[in-house]
Design a protein around this motif. Sequence first.
Motif, PDB file in Angstrom:
ATOM      1  N   THR A 125      69.519  52.188  50.683  1.00  0.00           N
ATOM      2  CA  THR A 125      70.749  52.376  51.512  1.00  0.00           C
ATOM      3  C   THR A 125      71.719  53.416  51.071  1.00  0.00           C
ATOM      4  OG1 THR A 125      71.666  50.858  49.456  1.00  0.00           O
ATOM      5  CG2 THR A 125      70.653  49.578  51.488  1.00  0.00           C
ATOM      6  N   HIS A 126      71.581  53.774  49.947  1.00  0.00           N
ATOM      7  CA  HIS A 126      72.158  54.970  49.467  1.00  0.00           C
ATOM      8  C   HIS A 126      71.646  55.664  47.930  1.00  0.00           C
ATOM      9  CE1 HIS A 126      74.109  51.967  47.252  1.00  0.00           C
ATOM     10  NE2 HIS A 126      74.563  52.693  46.501  1.00  0.00           N
ATOM     11  N   LEU A 127      71.926  56.898  47.730  1.00  0.00           N
ATOM     12  CA  LEU A 127      71.285  57.560  46.726  1.00  0.00           C
ATOM     13  C   LEU A 127      72.070  57.592  45.412  1.00  0.00           C
ATOM     14  CD1 LEU A 127      69.471  60.577  48.675  1.00  0.00           C
ATOM     15  CD2 LEU A 127      68.672  58.018  48.240  1.00  0.00           C
ATOM     16  N   GLY A 129      72.191  55.649  41.215  1.00  0.00           N
ATOM     17  CA  GLY A 129      71.292  55.618  40.321  1.00  0.00           C
ATOM     18  C   GLY A 129      70.830  54.067  40.348  1.00  0.00           C
ATOM     19  N   ASP A 130      71.833  53.125  40.712  1.00  0.00           N
ATOM     20  CA  ASP A 130      71.343  51.617  40.448  1.00  0.00           C
ATOM     21  C   ASP A 130      70.394  51.294  41.521  1.00  0.00           C
ATOM     22  OD1 ASP A 130      73.939  52.221  41.303  1.00  0.00           O
ATOM     23  OD2 ASP A 130      74.171  49.767  41.298  1.00  0.00           O
ATOM     24  N   HIS A 131      70.207  52.371  42.845  1.00  0.00           N
ATOM     25  CA  HIS A 131      69.577  51.936  43.810  1.00  0.00           C
ATOM     26  C   HIS A 131      68.091  52.783  44.006  1.00  0.00           C
ATOM     27  CE1 HIS A 131      72.799  49.403  45.271  1.00  0.00           C
ATOM     28  NE2 HIS A 131      73.523  49.898  44.400  1.00  0.00           N
ATOM     29  N   VAL A 132      68.026  53.833  43.260  1.00  0.00           N
ATOM     30  CA  VAL A 132      66.718  54.479  43.557  1.00  0.00           C
ATOM     31  C   VAL A 132      65.762  54.459  42.063  1.00  0.00           C
ATOM     32  CG1 VAL A 132      67.881  56.077  45.166  1.00  0.00           C
ATOM     33  CG2 VAL A 132      67.936  56.563  42.696  1.00  0.00           C
ATOM     34  N   GLY A 230      73.638  46.307  50.710  1.00  0.00           N
ATOM     35  CA  GLY A 230      73.903  47.478  49.909  1.00  0.00           C
ATOM     36  C   GLY A 230      75.186  47.550  49.193  1.00  0.00           C
ATOM     37  N   ASP A 231      75.817  48.613  49.063  1.00  0.00           N
ATOM     38  CA  ASP A 231      76.961  48.837  48.454  1.00  0.00           C
ATOM     39  C   ASP A 231      78.253  48.964  49.279  1.00  0.00           C
ATOM     40  OD1 ASP A 231      75.767  48.318  46.085  1.00  0.00           O
ATOM     41  OD2 ASP A 231      76.325  50.257  45.133  1.00  0.00           O
ATOM     42  N   MET A 232      78.110  48.511  50.478  1.00  0.00           N
ATOM     43  CA  MET A 232      79.335  48.458  51.363  1.00  0.00           C
ATOM     44  C   MET A 232      80.351  47.449  50.754  1.00  0.00           C
ATOM     45  SD  MET A 232      78.977  45.990  54.713  1.00  0.00           S
ATOM     46  CE  MET A 232      80.697  45.730  54.332  1.00  0.00           C
ATOM     47  N   ILE A 233      80.061  46.581  49.843  1.00  0.00           N
ATOM     48  CA  ILE A 233      80.856  45.854  49.123  1.00  0.00           C
ATOM     49  C   ILE A 233      80.275  45.486  47.774  1.00  0.00           C
ATOM     50  CG2 ILE A 233      79.840  43.465  50.281  1.00  0.00           C
ATOM     51  CD1 ILE A 233      82.834  42.548  50.128  1.00  0.00           C
ATOM     52  N   HIS A 234      81.070  45.296  46.666  1.00  0.00           N
ATOM     53  CA  HIS A 234      80.707  45.057  45.263  1.00  0.00           C
ATOM     54  C   HIS A 234      81.007  43.585  44.867  1.00  0.00           C
ATOM     55  CE1 HIS A 234      80.350  49.474  45.627  1.00  0.00           C
ATOM     56  NE2 HIS A 234      79.256  49.294  44.608  1.00  0.00           N
ATOM     57  N   SER A 235      82.388  43.161  45.211  1.00  0.00           N
ATOM     58  CA  SER A 235      82.605  41.939  44.872  1.00  0.00           C
ATOM     59  C   SER A 235      83.503  41.132  45.975  1.00  0.00           C
ATOM     60  CB  SER A 235      83.651  42.058  43.682  1.00  0.00           C
ATOM     61  OG  SER A 235      84.669  41.187  43.563  1.00  0.00           O
ATOM     62  N   THR A 276      74.194  42.581  47.702  1.00  0.00           N
ATOM     63  CA  THR A 276      73.468  43.151  46.774  1.00  0.00           C
ATOM     64  C   THR A 276      74.053  43.058  45.279  1.00  0.00           C
ATOM     65  OG1 THR A 276      72.271  44.615  48.224  1.00  0.00           O
ATOM     66  CG2 THR A 276      72.083  45.302  46.074  1.00  0.00           C
ATOM     67  N   HIS A 277      75.146  43.315  45.079  1.00  0.00           N
ATOM     68  CA  HIS A 277      75.847  43.157  43.854  1.00  0.00           C
ATOM     69  C   HIS A 277      76.281  41.984  43.417  1.00  0.00           C
ATOM     70  CE1 HIS A 277      74.508  47.122  42.088  1.00  0.00           C
ATOM     71  NE2 HIS A 277      75.219  47.853  43.005  1.00  0.00           N
ATOM     72  N   PHE A 278      76.605  41.112  44.328  1.00  0.00           N
ATOM     73  CA  PHE A 278      77.068  39.804  43.871  1.00  0.00           C
ATOM     74  C   PHE A 278      76.308  38.920  42.925  1.00  0.00           C
ATOM     75  CE2 PHE A 278      79.981  38.767  48.204  1.00  0.00           C
ATOM     76  CZ  PHE A 278      80.488  39.879  47.996  1.00  0.00           C
TER      77      PHE A 278
HETATM   78 ZN   LIG Z   1      75.054  49.800  43.333  1.00  0.00          ZN
END
Ligand SMILES: [Zn+2]
Length: 300
Positions: A125-127, A129-132, A230-235, A276-278
Amino acid sequence: MNSPTTVPATWPIALKDITIHPVVEQQGGFFEVFGFFPSLTKELFDANRSWLQPTFVDPDNRLVLCIQSFVIKTPHHNILIDACVGNHKPRPTRPFWNMMNSDRFERALGAAGLGVNDIDYVMCTHLHGDHVGWNTRLENGRWVPTFPKARYIMSDRELEHWTAREKENPASVPWITDSVLPIVAAKREQIVKSDFAFNEQVRLIPTPGHTIDHFSVLVGRSGEDALITGDMIHSPLQGKYPEIGMMADYDSKQAGLTRRKIFDRFCEEPTLMCATHFPMPSTGRVRRWGDGYKFVAAGS
Ligand SMILES: [Zn+2]
């Protein structure tokens, strides 16, 4: 740092002939909430504390994040969306991710009935470190693709951006050096636009802002689909207040506009969000909540 021992009953998600499985590497309070969301004020946090704690923010005011991938099993392919942090990776600025040596990721993949040879595509989804991280693994001192049969789908602009950053200052982006460039060197990459339609049931949706050309993945058919954010939202806090940016955003203003656009599009739809991060269960439907949005349990 703990990780859920059992996957909640909401999983896997079944969409006709497709299933989506979470692959959890870690879950816990990694970052202090005010550092993570630099524009968050104490007043705004206090006004939302009652619903945020303890599920989304721990008693020490650290944001509870899940570090996970998702596997999409279609009749033709097994697709891994994102690749967590990985093992043996030097991450000096992130002690909790530095030189990890854990079998959680592979065990979680196994729980979905898959091994590394079964993955046909990896979508990044993006590059970050916690996704690759699991893109590669260490073999005789070299970084080699973890999924030997997979093509790794990345956005052209995203790859270009991070390749230039790495060339300029490799020490600032070690995950590009050990988890992205070896994929290109092994000729396993498939470079696409961030609106690429993989097939009728798997489509990339551009969700820029957190990074320069971030994408989310829409899976299934209209009326029976799911969006891997992906990381379009974190919380969920960024649902209620879409304009709150996070510390590593490329462009927080654009990220806020992206959240409004995406949530507006899906807030009257049955589309399931796989955020992803929820923290687990990491899924729900998006609905209006005042001037923002909330996530409601899949069954409600
Ligand atoms: Zn992330």
